[in-house]
Design an enzyme around this catalytic site. Sequence first.
Site, mmCIF file in Angstrom:
data_model
loop_
_atom_site.group_PDB
_atom_site.id
_atom_site.type_symbol
_atom_site.label_atom_id
_atom_site.label_comp_id
_atom_site.label_asym_id
_atom_site.label_seq_id
_atom_site.Cartn_x
_atom_site.Cartn_y
_atom_site.Cartn_z
ATOM 1 N N LYS A 159 44.182 47.090 32.363
ATOM 2 C CA LYS A 159 43.197 48.116 31.994
ATOM 3 C C LYS A 159 43.103 49.190 33.077
ATOM 4 C CE LYS A 159 39.811 45.095 31.756
ATOM 5 N NZ LYS A 159 40.559 43.885 32.177
ATOM 6 N N ARG B 80 31.462 44.605 27.867
ATOM 7 C CA ARG B 80 32.045 43.277 28.015
ATOM 8 C C ARG B 80 31.274 42.204 27.265
ATOM 9 N NH1 ARG B 80 35.086 43.804 33.195
ATOM 10 N NH2 ARG B 80 35.819 41.776 33.825
ATOM 11 N N ARG C 292 48.547 40.577 42.739
ATOM 12 C CA ARG C 292 47.984 41.945 42.873
ATOM 13 C C ARG C 292 47.519 42.225 44.296
ATOM 14 N NH1 ARG C 292 43.240 43.731 38.968
ATOM 15 N NH2 ARG C 292 42.323 41.796 39.699
ATOM 16 N N ARG D 48 41.868 40.941 46.182
ATOM 17 C CA ARG D 48 40.473 40.825 45.773
ATOM 18 C C ARG D 48 40.005 39.382 45.916
ATOM 19 N NH1 ARG D 48 40.002 44.110 40.148
ATOM 20 N NH2 ARG D 48 38.832 42.230 39.605
ATOM 21 N N ARG E 94 37.428 33.495 35.389
ATOM 22 C CA ARG E 94 37.337 34.837 34.767
ATOM 23 C C ARG E 94 37.956 34.829 33.368
ATOM 24 N NH1 ARG E 94 40.339 38.124 39.027
ATOM 25 N NH2 ARG E 94 40.040 39.903 37.642
#
Length: 216
Positions: free
Chosen positions: A13, A88, A127, A160, A171
């Site tokens: 996203k 969300r 990431r 992160r 998540r």
Amino acid sequence: MNVVLLGPPGAGKGTQATRLAGRRGWAHLASGDILRAEVKAGSELGRKAQGFMNAGALVPDDLILSMMAEHVSRPAAANGFVLDGFPRTPAQAHGLDARLTAVNKRIDCVVHMVVPEASLVRRLSGRWYCPRDNRVYHETSSPPTRAGVCDACGGPLAQRPDDRPEVITQRLKTYQELTTPLIGYYRDRNLLREVNGDAAQDAVTAAIESACGTGA
Ligand code: AP5
């Protein structure tokens, strides 16, 4: 045009919202980025949000709604916006609709980015991002020129805290339980477009532009 990118953690996203906003001159409104900036600033909102974020849970709807309602109403969003990570929950979607109606705006297109879970886990665990300018990299699919260093600002890259394996699992579970009802919500309003997000970044951008009718 006002677009929502809907998809699980790691669907791409943020990557695609950055591209669309850059090409079209739209505002990129990323609830996760805004929250991380609040955490970094040590604000009251940041202090309230941090525990939920680090546990892979959602920040309460009332906090998110007041934060995002303000952002969609800003002059920077007047030419269009792309929402990344918001709404969300059904309560957030209803709240967004009410806010947009009040300021004479609406959502034009909702893109559901579909990516298999194995790819999501691979993407999140590899990431890296730049805490200074939020640029996002992946150690194999889109690495920086110099390992650990941001191509744009030369600052050190970081991972992160919510990209730890146990938080990734939570998540993904949170997404399944609380966010997937939005697929039906937007399908019922004839706004939902499904796009294969498990493809090269350029191909995904082209598919989103075609799905929303914004292609050149
Ligand atoms: P948020 O920051 O929104 O995280 P997320 O939704 O979990 O999404 P991500 O940012 O992890 O993934 P992405 O889909 O943007 O993927 P990306 O482009 O980075 O939210 C974080 C937390 O904040 C939440 O858990 C919650 O606590 C809170 N929060 C935020 N919004 C909230 C809300 N509305 N309500 C309540 N709480 C909220 O890509 C991932 C990786 O894949 C990158 O390394 C990238 O380079 C790579 N990649 C991207 N595209 C491709 C591709 N096509 N092929 C290969 N690799 C790719």
